[in-house]
Design an enzyme around this catalytic site. Structure first.
Site, PDB file in Angstrom:
ATOM      1  N   LEU A  89       0.824  -1.206   0.000  1.00 59.46           N
ATOM      2  CA  LEU A  89       0.000   0.000   0.000  1.00 59.46           C
ATOM      3  C   LEU A  89       0.859   1.256   0.000  1.00 59.46           C
ATOM      4  O   LEU A  89       2.025   1.243   0.396  1.00 59.46           O
ATOM      5  CB  LEU A  89      -0.910   0.044   1.235  1.00 59.46           C
ATOM      6  CG  LEU A  89      -1.739  -1.181   1.566  1.00 59.46           C
ATOM      7  CD1 LEU A  89      -1.062  -2.021   2.645  1.00 59.46           C
ATOM      8  CD2 LEU A  89      -3.140  -0.794   2.028  1.00 59.46           C
ATOM      9  N   ASP A  90       0.226   2.356  -0.392  1.00 60.55           N
ATOM     10  CA  ASP A  90       0.833   3.676  -0.251  1.00 60.55           C
ATOM     11  C   ASP A  90      -0.286   4.685  -0.024  1.00 60.55           C
ATOM     12  O   ASP A  90      -1.332   4.618  -0.682  1.00 60.55           O
ATOM     13  CB  ASP A  90       1.629   4.065  -1.498  1.00 60.55           C
ATOM     14  CG  ASP A  90       2.387   5.361  -1.289  1.00 60.55           C
ATOM     15  OD1 ASP A  90       3.357   5.361  -0.499  1.00 60.55           O
ATOM     16  OD2 ASP A  90       2.010   6.386  -1.889  1.00 60.55           O
ATOM     17  N   THR A  91      -0.073   5.601   0.915  1.00 59.75           N
ATOM     18  CA  THR A  91      -1.101   6.582   1.268  1.00 59.75           C
ATOM     19  C   THR A  91      -0.540   7.996   1.159  1.00 59.75           C
ATOM     20  O   THR A  91       0.582   8.262   1.582  1.00 59.75           O
ATOM     21  CB  THR A  91      -1.606   6.350   2.705  1.00 59.75           C
ATOM     22  OG1 THR A  91      -2.155   5.031   2.807  1.00 59.75           O
ATOM     23  CG2 THR A  91      -2.686   7.361   3.077  1.00 59.75           C
ATOM     24  N   THR A 125      -5.458   6.136  -0.687  1.00 58.74           N
ATOM     25  CA  THR A 125      -4.587   4.976  -0.502  1.00 58.74           C
ATOM     26  C   THR A 125      -4.654   4.087  -1.729  1.00 58.74           C
ATOM     27  O   THR A 125      -5.744   3.672  -2.148  1.00 58.74           O
ATOM     28  CB  THR A 125      -4.986   4.150   0.732  1.00 58.74           C
ATOM     29  OG1 THR A 125      -4.884   4.962   1.898  1.00 58.74           O
ATOM     30  CG2 THR A 125      -4.084   2.934   0.895  1.00 58.74           C
ATOM     31  N   GLY A 126      -3.494   3.815  -2.303  1.00 60.61           N
ATOM     32  CA  GLY A 126      -3.402   2.825  -3.362  1.00 60.61           C
ATOM     33  C   GLY A 126      -2.982   1.502  -2.765  1.00 60.61           C
ATOM     34  O   GLY A 126      -2.212   1.470  -1.805  1.00 60.61           O
TER      35      GLY A 126
END
Length: 212
Positions: A89-91, A125-126
């Protein structure tokens, strides 16, 4: 907000049913803590990857790109377990046409928080799921956060907690930052950095049954 948000009991149970056990390709203590609170057995595999987004400007594309880099790093590495569910994830925070990541200093965090006073922001978020037998899927989730009108002393008191360090936007809502927030529209877990509702829906859609 009158009190700190909590994960719904039904969501916790469904997360445990679908996600236990799993690999988290992230070093985020917030994400790990959220998963552990659901009773999930998590193996962490942090990935040291670049967060350069190669000129991308759309929030969705940026966080999806970075989360895909993390997952690709995990899948191509020696610790990859093809039989275990994995998540990267990345936010980031979208505010005033800018994408805000983690502040590099107390002063930077203070500027961020002061600018949020009385205003809305979008937390994006991805995430990339690796589902055994189904491969990789990439998506993103959005939540809107409205901050209270903050006084300089409130900002300084929050900075004194140290929670701003390593947090997108300079705050951790699952710690004491919920006191700075007026309202949330959308997933609270997404604001923490792991949109559990969207992840559960995706796993249901592919008919995933985890091993226990």
């Amino acid at each position: 907000m009158d009190r700190m948000p909590e994960l719904d009991g039904d969501l916790r149970r469904e997360c445990r049913r679908l996600l236990d056990p799993m690999v988290l390709a992230s070093a985020s203590p917030n994400r790990l803590e959220t998963l552990l609170s659901c009773g999930i057995h998590v193996t962490t595999r942090p990935q040291d990857t670049s967060e350069d987004h190669a000129g991308l400007v759309e929030p969705d594309l940026i966080v999806r790109h970075i989360s895909r880099l993390k997952m690709d790093s995990y899948v191509s590495g020696g610790q990859f377990d093809a039989g275990m569910l994995a998540l990267a994830l990345d936010t980031m925070v979208s505010f005033d046409g800018m994408m805000l990541g983690k502040p590099r200093s107390r002063e930077g965090a203070g500027r961020m928080l002061s600018s949020f006073s009385g205003r809305d922001q979008e937390v994006v978020t991805g995430y990339v799921l690796y589902v055994p037998g189904h491969g990789l899927s990439c998506s993103s989730a959005h939540s809107k956060v409205r901050f209270c009108h903050l006084t300089p002393s409130q900002v300084e008191e929050y900075l004194d907690t140290g929670e701003w360090q390593g947090a997108a936007g300079g705050y951790r809502i699952q710690k004491s930052a919920w006191r700075l927030v007026e309202s949330i529209e959308g997933s609270w877990s997404n604001v923490v950095g792991i949109p559990l509702e969207a992840i559960v829906d995706e796993l249901r859609a592919v008919g995933w049954r985890n091993r226990h």
